[in-house]
Write a protein that holds these residues in place. Structure first.
Motif, PDB file in Angstrom:
ATOM      1  N   TRP A  90       0.900  -1.161   0.051  1.00  8.26           N
ATOM      2  CA  TRP A  90       0.102   0.085  -0.012  1.00  8.26           C
ATOM      3  C   TRP A  90       0.855   1.252  -0.032  1.00  8.26           C
ATOM      4  N   ARG A 148      -0.275   5.595  -5.989  1.00  6.37           N
ATOM      5  CA  ARG A 148      -0.676   4.227  -6.089  1.00  6.37           C
ATOM      6  C   ARG A 148      -0.994   3.673  -7.724  1.00  6.37           C
ATOM      7  N   GLN A 200       4.182  -1.017   3.318  1.00  7.03           N
ATOM      8  CA  GLN A 200       3.562   0.141   3.172  1.00  7.03           C
ATOM      9  C   GLN A 200       4.589   1.205   2.994  1.00  7.03           C
TER      10      GLN A 200
END
Lengths: 237, 237, 237, 237, 237, 237
Positions: free
Chosen positions: A58, A99, A111
């Motif tokens: 992420w 992203r 992340q």
């Protein structure tokens, strides 16, 4: 005539300085003229709870402004106890934009948090943030590669952002604060180097605009982003 | 031997750069080695409600750290919705220290807000903040003088701050993070250039300390502050 | 002459009453003159997350004032939705001071929470809190011993605290509110019974003070703390 | 084939029911298929502080979702103590969109607050909100005219909004939840009845999109908004 | 048989001690057995904004519990950042109950804030709070009379409160914690000395109760309140 | 004469419409005259932490009002960042009332969350909420039965609620806003169909009331609840 005497399709002087913070896995001090944003990329092994165990990573972003980044002092959000709607909106935009630039499966269950802190604001802080954030992200990924943490390429494309607007009836590129506060129409484009669109946000400040006007802004943006992507490539080379 | 190979009474390289932010009435980028703090001073005509109509001004301070100023990322206070106890404690200390340096009656019914934002943290962020904040404050007062806003001298004294501690049994000056996390005893001194004390805070991390040990730290601090005040004088000259 | 007609080195009448609350593992109602603080010590098996599995315990403190403990009513922090900076600063000081008094390894993986609630405030609430908290802590540890929960001695030293200040040019001990609001300089000392220092905090309210003045305050404090420690010993005997 | 079997340029059944709430100056229950939003417009004489005395009015919007408007229950924001980033972003969009539709000088020093509360959510809650909000706003302005509160026309144009996206490679109009969660690209258009643009927001969910794709979405949106504006005109007639 | 061996209609030992806090205009330390509540009444000239200029005063109440008033430590509300639903409910009940006892017009444009802080909790904290609050209020009004601040009588009636419940099938008066946690039905009565009702709240914990059962509780309550009012009269005499 | 011209023991027109929301396991739009509440029941497998592993389920309730449900707009709680005391009090009442209607052991380790959102408020929102919530709950339990999730009967009784008050000296049933704001005494009764009491709350707005008056209100309430329970039975049939 623009207040800065720039040509309609002229960016402000842009600089993208890497490695400006000692501890971060990636960092970039980005300047679009008098707009200065310090961006860091932090790699962490933990994921948001809803993403655990899905084999994907992420990218998230946070945005802030130092209280006196602005002409008049803005209240410190930490002291006010909440982020303003503007802050929330911008940091969500930055996160979404980045992203799209990343192959989250290839990143693995990690992340990367991108912090964009505006040291000085003269218009275009969100576009400068995105453009610099891509560099900090690339820096972080290079850091991971050096440590053999990645098996395949993670970065899918260069991503940069620029604002455009109709100022005194003319479409112009990269609005500074003086222009931004006067522009009839204001749009932000997040694009890849080859001119494809990741995010587009256009707002009529007073009068609705036409499709033709919007296309003129998009053409300017494509030109500006191409130039920014060149600068990104130089910065990470 | 100190990790940094400094002599016990040796400061880290210190720099005090003025005028680093375009909009603020006063500003200073202060560096104590790898500790970097951006300080701005904002002049405003409004006062806290409890001070109105008393013919006096006010100096207040706010403190923050960028999330990745530290080795590991710290949660953004604006996103957490509150300032930590540490932040609150530090910004109260900065404010108290600066108020002693200023003749609040001579300032008139105005408030100066000093924002200290840590860009990079390697120990001593509160002492660097105070030392730099004095420069930003002096800068702001110069700005006021240029505009004939002040009738008499407002700055009463130079104020600077330094930490000392007992590291491996030896009193040392200006702890960096490596030393700070190991020191048995840790003290912060806020002083004037002539060695008088504005604030002193000493803490035994593990074992209580003696008066003699405390006096050794104070002697070191006096030396360090004298040097910092010299640098302040050069910076504002 | 002090408003209370006390000698410069005279404490207010001090009482330390144990066992004042039915449920707590330890408790103390401490009075420094008209300053009254109810302290409880709560033993729990849980630890803060960052301390788990390290074989050590923890002491933490919380501080509060009843709204009408003061001359004018103070807003209830629970209703305001946050603790003030002053509260945060004081409870951190109490916690640090008590931890130095305790062998945290010997305590085992347990937490003791000390709650200091000011029923009436006439200056010196933080020093009364620390002095009474040590008694509540000792009470709690006695409770644990009775239940064979401890293998070795946990209490390393008596810890007490007192304020000093320069009032009308004279160093005086144990400021009450009338003195505190007028004092030029104000210092709080947390010390062991044998005069070693755990915490020292000195503040120049208006004019910076000299080392000599500070040493005079420290000498007074040492005398006051010795007396408080005698009273603690009587209270827990 | 769309899950709903609609043609690519087919809206869901739309209804705009006025006067659904007893007390509000204007109201509208808007349905885009299974997306149901209750909109009210509240007229107040007060203005935000920064707007006072400028001879202009203001339109602001708030947005909320009932907890079980969604497939799984969403946490109640009032209980969580804050609005989510998504909520903040949407209510800012609604407010901006409506302000462009209104002559704020002609409105006078008054504020109209538009509340959009989603009773049931099946995709497109922000576009349904804007479309219904215009009707509630028109209702409120009619209420003001009946009371002779307005000297000139306040409504400058019809404003409606619709989403478009690329679903299974085909540009489609008015995404429902099933489509929205699968679409590669998603865009929201706020437009006037004659096809001019007030706000446009396009997002590449996975792959960046081309200008041609974006123009196809905009053409669909123009068609959808024209139809919505017809329905608005019928609703307020 | 009640755990405390009291007769069904027997109150716990009750004490109402006035003047327990140095600064407050009125105060009372109320004890119902092991339930101890410190109540203060604060007189202020300011009113809530919505009440200004109506020639009437206001009584408001706040309620809190010290963290270790209870068997297990309860989280400090000031630290949690919000009051629990239980706290909010109780303080609203206390405020409403007291307002009925007072002639708000005769009070004039002033507010009395009643703070009820539970030092130790063994059931019935809200009823003890109300009973003691009336005494603190009477104390405060006496303070005002001494200063000639009131032209007519302000106190309209004695107000006291008591809980009743059905414990092991028997209606009993003044539940302590052991009974309260087991009772099938639980009711709180706020009454005047002559048995008229100001507030009544009855709750079936498990099984609904009948009117006859409720009337039995009310009869007990009337008896208990009559006794409490006698004690109030003695306390303020 | 009541403003609505109703007889003293006459309810407003009541409707209980089931299945009004697409996603919820149970729902009911309840109307008591112009008071309209949308209730949903959400079944979840998770329990509050303190209830886990006890073999019992839980019913909890949340309550909210749309900002313009009221004559004047009420501030949105989500935007204010907290629920008001009134909201907290009401949702606790709803939860307690419903739990008495349910066999929590038979429900199993599941939680049902009842959301009561007031679309329009004309007095009696809490009683309408409870009455409608029982229907949504029954709806949800029917949904569970259809899926064989329950072994035994879970619903123990019908539960409904109504307000009564003394208006112009006369006890009347089911107060609307016009009556509620004028009533001397106001009581809410939550009862089973056979007239047993689950919750009773009576408040003297100005003058304390007598037991006889209270009994008159209770008799009215019993009559009203019997009628509401008939309507519930029709609704779920």
């Amino acid at each position: 005539m623009r207040p800065s005497r720039r040509a309609p399709d002229e960016l402000r002087p842009v600089s993208l300085e890497r490695g400006v913070v000692k501890y971060a896995e990636g960092s970039c001090l980005v300047k679009f003229g008098d707009t200065h944003v310090l961006v860091t990329a932090t790699l962490e092994d933990r994921l948001p709870p809803w993403l655990k165990g899905q084999g994907r990573g992420w990218i998230t972003a946070e945005y802030g402004m130092l209280p006196r980044a602005t002409l008049e002092r803005t209240r410190r959000e930490a002291s006010a106890g909440k982020q303003t709607g503007r802050t929330v909106e911008i940091q969500r935009l930055i996160g979404r934009s980045l992203r799209t630039a990343i192959d989250l499966e290839a990143l693995g269950e990690r992340q990367i948090t991108v912090d964009c802190d505006v040291l000085q604001a003269d218009g275009g802080t969100r576009t400068a943030s995105i453009t610099g954030a891509w560099v900090a992200l690339a820096d972080c990924i290079k850091w991971m590669k050096t440590r053999n943490m990645l098996k395949t390429e993670v970065l899918r494309a260069n991503v940069a952002a620029i604002s455009c607007g109709i100022y005194n009836g003319t479409p112009v590129l990269d609005l500074d604060y003086a222009e931004d506060s006067e522009a009839e129409t204001d749009a932000n484009f997040v694009m890849t180097g080859d001119g494809r669109i990741i995010e587009v946000q256009g707002t009529a400040e007073k009068t609705p605009f036409t499709e033709a006007e919007f296309l003129a802004l998009m053409a300017l943006a494509r030109k500006g982003v191409a130039r920014l992507v060149d600068l990104q490539k130089m910065a990470v080379a």
